[in-house]
Design a protein around this motif. Structure first.
Motif, mmCIF file in Angstrom:
data_model
loop_
_atom_site.group_PDB
_atom_site.id
_atom_site.type_symbol
_atom_site.label_atom_id
_atom_site.label_comp_id
_atom_site.label_asym_id
_atom_site.label_seq_id
_atom_site.Cartn_x
_atom_site.Cartn_y
_atom_site.Cartn_z
ATOM 1 N N GLY A 1 7.959 4.628 -0.775
ATOM 2 C CA GLY A 1 6.540 4.471 -0.486
ATOM 3 C C GLY A 1 6.178 5.321 0.714
ATOM 4 O O GLY A 1 7.063 5.684 1.502
ATOM 5 N N GLY A 2 4.893 5.656 0.883
ATOM 6 C CA GLY A 2 4.565 6.468 2.044
ATOM 7 C C GLY A 2 3.119 6.907 2.105
ATOM 8 O O GLY A 2 2.287 6.531 1.278
ATOM 9 N N LEU B 1 0.819 -1.210 0.000
ATOM 10 C CA LEU B 1 0.000 0.000 0.000
ATOM 11 C C LEU B 1 0.860 1.271 0.000
ATOM 12 O O LEU B 1 0.517 2.254 -0.666
ATOM 13 C CB LEU B 1 -0.932 -0.006 1.218
ATOM 14 N N TYR B 2 1.950 1.250 0.722
ATOM 15 C CA TYR B 2 2.849 2.405 0.737
ATOM 16 C C TYR B 2 3.419 2.675 -0.656
ATOM 17 O O TYR B 2 3.462 3.817 -1.118
ATOM 18 C CB TYR B 2 3.990 2.171 1.742
ATOM 19 N N ARG B 3 3.862 1.601 -1.309
ATOM 20 C CA ARG B 3 4.442 1.779 -2.637
ATOM 21 C C ARG B 3 3.374 2.230 -3.631
ATOM 22 O O ARG B 3 3.611 3.108 -4.477
ATOM 23 C CB ARG B 3 5.084 0.474 -3.094
ATOM 24 N N LEU B 4 2.186 1.662 -3.522
ATOM 25 C CA LEU B 4 1.088 2.031 -4.399
ATOM 26 C C LEU B 4 0.750 3.515 -4.257
ATOM 27 O O LEU B 4 0.541 4.225 -5.248
ATOM 28 C CB LEU B 4 -0.138 1.171 -4.075
ATOM 29 N N ALA C 1 2.695 5.941 -3.395
ATOM 30 C CA ALA C 1 3.742 6.789 -3.980
ATOM 31 C C ALA C 1 3.707 6.763 -5.497
ATOM 32 O O ALA C 1 4.117 7.730 -6.146
ATOM 33 C CB ALA C 1 5.112 6.352 -3.475
ATOM 34 N N GLU C 2 3.210 5.677 -6.047
ATOM 35 C CA GLU C 2 3.173 5.572 -7.503
ATOM 36 C C GLU C 2 1.966 6.281 -8.101
ATOM 37 O O GLU C 2 2.093 6.993 -9.112
ATOM 38 C CB GLU C 2 3.158 4.097 -7.919
ATOM 39 N N VAL C 3 0.797 6.111 -7.482
ATOM 40 C CA VAL C 3 -0.412 6.676 -8.089
ATOM 41 C C VAL C 3 -1.276 7.458 -7.121
ATOM 42 O O VAL C 3 -2.330 7.973 -7.503
ATOM 43 C CB VAL C 3 -1.281 5.545 -8.709
ATOM 44 N N GLY C 4 -0.836 7.569 -5.876
ATOM 45 C CA GLY C 4 -1.663 8.223 -4.870
ATOM 46 C C GLY C 4 -1.136 9.581 -4.451
ATOM 47 O O GLY C 4 -0.416 10.267 -5.190
ATOM 48 N N SER C 5 -1.456 9.961 -3.217
ATOM 49 C CA SER C 5 -1.112 11.298 -2.724
ATOM 50 C C SER C 5 0.369 11.473 -2.442
ATOM 51 O O SER C 5 0.820 12.580 -2.180
ATOM 52 C CB SER C 5 -1.906 11.588 -1.438
ATOM 53 N N GLY C 6 1.142 10.375 -2.510
ATOM 54 C CA GLY C 6 2.572 10.464 -2.238
ATOM 55 C C GLY C 6 3.438 10.538 -3.475
ATOM 56 O O GLY C 6 4.657 10.307 -3.391
ATOM 57 N N LYS C 7 2.851 10.868 -4.626
ATOM 58 C CA LYS C 7 3.620 10.871 -5.876
ATOM 59 C C LYS C 7 4.805 11.834 -5.826
ATOM 60 O O LYS C 7 5.845 11.569 -6.437
ATOM 61 C CB LYS C 7 2.714 11.222 -7.055
ATOM 62 N N ARG C 8 4.685 12.934 -5.118
ATOM 63 C CA ARG C 8 5.770 13.924 -5.093
ATOM 64 C C ARG C 8 6.909 13.517 -4.163
ATOM 65 O O ARG C 8 7.911 14.238 -4.066
ATOM 66 C CB ARG C 8 5.215 15.291 -4.696
ATOM 67 N N ALA C 9 6.760 12.382 -3.497
ATOM 68 C CA ALA C 9 7.859 11.850 -2.688
ATOM 69 C C ALA C 9 8.695 10.848 -3.469
ATOM 70 O O ALA C 9 9.724 10.381 -2.983
ATOM 71 C CB ALA C 9 7.307 11.183 -1.423
ATOM 72 N N GLU C 10 8.249 10.512 -4.655
ATOM 73 C CA GLU C 10 8.948 9.514 -5.470
ATOM 74 C C GLU C 10 10.328 10.018 -5.877
ATOM 75 O O GLU C 10 10.506 11.179 -6.266
ATOM 76 C CB GLU C 10 8.100 9.206 -6.714
ATOM 77 N N PHE D 1 4.608 13.744 6.135
ATOM 78 C CA PHE D 1 4.691 12.644 5.181
ATOM 79 C C PHE D 1 5.543 11.550 5.808
ATOM 80 O O PHE D 1 6.670 11.788 6.237
ATOM 81 C CB PHE D 1 5.294 13.067 3.843
ATOM 82 N N LEU D 2 4.977 10.350 5.845
ATOM 83 C CA LEU D 2 5.617 9.195 6.453
ATOM 84 C C LEU D 2 6.031 8.236 5.349
ATOM 85 O O LEU D 2 5.185 7.692 4.644
ATOM 86 C CB LEU D 2 4.624 8.521 7.414
ATOM 87 N N ALA D 3 7.352 8.042 5.174
ATOM 88 C CA ALA D 3 7.857 7.296 4.020
ATOM 89 C C ALA D 3 8.788 6.176 4.456
ATOM 90 O O ALA D 3 9.327 6.169 5.579
ATOM 91 C CB ALA D 3 8.599 8.236 3.064
ATOM 92 N N ALA D 4 8.975 5.223 3.526
ATOM 93 C CA ALA D 4 9.957 4.145 3.703
ATOM 94 C C ALA D 4 10.626 3.895 2.359
ATOM 95 O O ALA D 4 10.041 4.144 1.301
ATOM 96 C CB ALA D 4 9.276 2.872 4.198
ATOM 97 N N PHE D 5 11.882 3.403 2.422
ATOM 98 C CA PHE D 5 12.577 3.050 1.176
ATOM 99 C C PHE D 5 13.759 2.148 1.526
ATOM 100 O O PHE D 5 14.233 2.172 2.674
ATOM 101 C CB PHE D 5 13.032 4.304 0.421
ATOM 102 N N PRO D 6 14.238 1.350 0.572
ATOM 103 C CA PRO D 6 13.598 0.956 -0.692
ATOM 104 C C PRO D 6 12.492 -0.059 -0.392
ATOM 105 O O PRO D 6 12.645 -0.922 0.473
ATOM 106 C CB PRO D 6 14.750 0.337 -1.482
ATOM 107 N N MET D 7 11.364 0.037 -1.076
ATOM 108 C CA MET D 7 10.177 -0.704 -0.678
ATOM 109 C C MET D 7 10.273 -2.210 -0.883
ATOM 110 O O MET D 7 9.496 -2.961 -0.281
ATOM 111 C CB MET D 7 8.951 -0.161 -1.422
ATOM 112 N N ASP D 8 11.214 -2.691 -1.713
ATOM 113 C CA ASP D 8 11.357 -4.135 -1.835
ATOM 114 C C ASP D 8 12.008 -4.736 -0.597
ATOM 115 O O ASP D 8 11.854 -5.932 -0.325
ATOM 116 C CB ASP D 8 12.168 -4.488 -3.094
ATOM 117 N N ASP D 9 12.729 -3.939 0.172
ATOM 118 C CA ASP D 9 13.311 -4.362 1.446
ATOM 119 C C ASP D 9 13.481 -3.111 2.299
ATOM 120 O O ASP D 9 14.591 -2.593 2.449
ATOM 121 C CB ASP D 9 14.663 -5.056 1.211
ATOM 122 N N PRO D 10 12.403 -2.592 2.907
ATOM 123 C CA PRO D 10 12.466 -1.294 3.591
ATOM 124 C C PRO D 10 13.512 -1.273 4.705
ATOM 125 O O PRO D 10 13.453 -2.064 5.652
ATOM 126 C CB PRO D 10 11.063 -1.129 4.164
#
Length: 586
Positions: free
Chosen positions: A492-493, A471-474, A476-485, A515-524
């Motif tokens: 993700g966030g 959900l976090y990655r989603l 960031a890709e298409v939701g309200s977190g796009k500007r954190a990409e 804004f609450l984020a994590a990275f990299p989302m494949d292994d945060p």
């Protein structure tokens, strides 16, 4: 004939008697001369010995004076009563060995009032070098009968030189230990500061005193050479990036404050944390101003929609919902006198991922309703959001929650209103959502993965954590977190735009964004949380929601610091399946 013989005999006898007398007289003269020479040599030797003793004594005295003169800079002033030197403190280093705090020697000005000839003239002369000198207080000190009084602590070398040139009788200098922070305000809220006596009064400086340093100092065992440096978990490079971005964000969005933290999700180590406005610990005149508060640990806030991360995780973990679950958000939800609406409502049934990326208040309220009031509070407590956070920093605030939870409280808390917690606690809870479900207490000291695992508590199922990463990655890709990409770093966030309470009512124009984020989302591995208090719309924009300010702050921090954190960019196209399309919302 006989007579002649007799005369000659007498003559001989007489001559014989004269010769011995003369010989005796010569011998007496020789003896007198020898005695006189012997007596003279003895006197000369005594004189030489006396002179040698005097020369030796004066040589020793002169040597000691030279020695003490050369030692004056280390031992303090050359005059005045003995004053105990301030105790040493250990150096504080970042995780890479860079010095964050150290002891240096500075001069302090003292006076001996009994030797002051004219207090008024003394103050007048000193004020030419020290214009901020308190005349009234200094006058009272100089007129006292004390043998020793401090006039000014922590002089600069230039001030010391100028005062020495004045030649004022009755004043002198002592060398003292002063704490120096090479980075100035860069990590001020983490390091804290010391008082005039070199004792820690805030931050990690105060923590060191509580861990036995004060006892060493009181027993006289704290020597600079014997104190091992203290290494923190902070990376000075990342810390500089974080603070720099916060200062720029405050200016760009005309905000009253900003803050951020970078947290290792697998160990609980704080890699960087800053809150601005801050202060310079080398000159902490503004350290106690209320706007210099460390907002990341000592301030509590309604964290807005970032709390929806925990609401969704709670619904998934309780088993009452899945990623395929649907929630009716077609019309506002009324609880007592409260009417719950969405910011930009879709007016239809939403899937659980849609509830998350559209940041639906109605959908979050229905997620909380699945678990119930008691279950909701128990979950937030398990995530560490309702108790005072345990960490090394002394400045930690206690979260605020309703004294008695009712349904209306559970509903409003589900989307971030009605409960206040610290930003760092929020980041720590998010780490558990990302790392497989383990809640790890935060630390400002180095900690290994093995040490972290020994302290960790399993608070959600690993499957729930996996769903939350999706959900976090989603978002960031298409939701309200796009500007954190940030391209290559798979961020993700979740955004959070909270209305602040003004005059007892929520204001639509005064916000606290996060804004609450994590990275990299494949292994945060890292959690990044940014906050910005009362931002204004950027030039050319009509709104100031979190997606427009807090999210770009995260992107900038990750872009500039990821390489320092050892995260390599990966530009391969990710092909994770999308459950929804996004129409544009914050």
């Amino acid at each position: 004939m006989k007579a002649n013989w007799i005369r000659r005999g007498k003559f001989r006898d007489s001559a014989a008697s004269v010769e011995p007398a003369a010989h005796a007289s010569a011998k007496g003269n020789i003896a007198f001369e020898g005695a006189r020479k012997k007596s003279g040599n003895r006197a000369r030797n005594r004189l030489i010995m006396a002179m040698s003793c005097f020369i030796g004594i004066y040589a020793i005295i002169g040597g000691r004076l030279v020695y003490y003169g050369m030692q004056g800079d280390e031992d303090g002033g050359s005059r005045g009563p003995a004053v105990q030197n301030l105790a040493s403190r250990p150096d504080i280093l970042d995780r890479n060995g860079e010095v964050l705090a150290t002891d240096i020697k500075t001069a302090s000005l003292f006076a001996e009032p009994r030797r002051i000839i004219d207090p008024d003239e003394t103050i007048e002369l000193l004020s030419t070098v020290l214009p901020d000198l308190d005349w009234e207080q200094t006058y009272r000190k100089l007129k006292s009968e004390a043998g020793f009084v401090w006039i000014k602590r922590g002089l600069t070398p230039r001030q010391q030189s100028q005062i020495m040139a004045l030649g004022i009788p009755g004043v002198g200098f002592r060398t003292e230990k002063t704490r120096f922070y090479p980075g100035g305000p860069t990590a001020s809220h983490i390091l804290g500061l010391v008082n005039i006596d070199n004792q820690g009064i805030a931050g990690m400086e105060k923590y060191l005193d509580s861990q036995g340093l004060t006892d060493l100092q009181s027993t006289g065992l704290a020597f600079q050479q014997g104190l091992e440096p203290v290494r923190l978990s902070i990376d000075l490079r990342v810390q500089h990036v974080v603070r720099d971005e916060l200062v720029q964000a405050m200016q760009r969005y005309r905000a009253i404050a900003a803050g951020a933290v970078v947290l290792n999700a697998k160990t609980g180590e704080v890699l960087a944390m800053a809150s601005v406005p801050d202060f310079d610990p080398n000159n902490p005149v503004h350290a106690l101003d209320k706007d210099r508060l460390n907002r990341m640990t000592a301030g509590t806030y309604e964290m807005g929609s970032t709390i929806k991360s925990f609401t969704t995780a709670m619904a998934l973990d309780a088993g009452g919902a899945t990623l395929q679950s649907k929630f009716d958000a077609s019309r506002p939800l009324t609880i007592g006198r409260q009417t719950i609406r969405d910011f930009h409502g879709k007016g239809r049934v939403l899937t659980l991922p849609e509830v998350f990326i559209y940041s639906s208040n109605i959908g979050s309220a229905r997620e909380a309703d699945l678990v119930g009031i008691e279950g909701h509070r128990a979950f937030l407590k398990r995530m560490g959001l309702l108790d005072r956070m345990q960490t090394e920093l002394p400045e930690v605030a206690r979260p605020v929650e309703p004294k008695v939870w009712k349904k209306v409280h559970s509903i409003t808390i589900s989307f971030g209103h009605g409960m206040m917690t610290t930003p760092l606690q929020t980041a720590v809870g998010a780490a558990a959502l990302m790392n497989g479900g383990k809640l790890i207490p935060p630390t400002f000291l180095p900690r290994s993965k093995e040490q972290a695992d020994a302290l960790a508590k399993q608070v959600i199922r690993p499957k729930t954590s996996e769903d939350m990463r999706y959900l976090y990655r989603l978002n960031a890709e298409v939701g309200s977190g796009k500007r954190a990409e940030v391209k290559g770093y798979r961020v993700g966030g979740k955004t959070g735009t909270a209305e602040k309470v003004v005059n007892g009512r929520y204001s639509k124009d005064v916000r606290f964004n996060a804004f609450l984020a994590a990275f990299p989302m494949d292994d945060p591995t890292y959690i990044v949380l940014t906050i910005i208090d009362e931002p204004k719309p950027e030039e050319g924009k009509a709104s100031a929601t979190a997606g427009l300010n807090a999210a770009p702050m995260v992107a900038n921090i990750i872009r500039r610091s990821a390489s320092f954190l050892g995260v390599k960019p990966d530009f391969r196209q990710e092909t994770a399946p999308m459950l929804v399309s996004y129409e544009g919302n914050d």
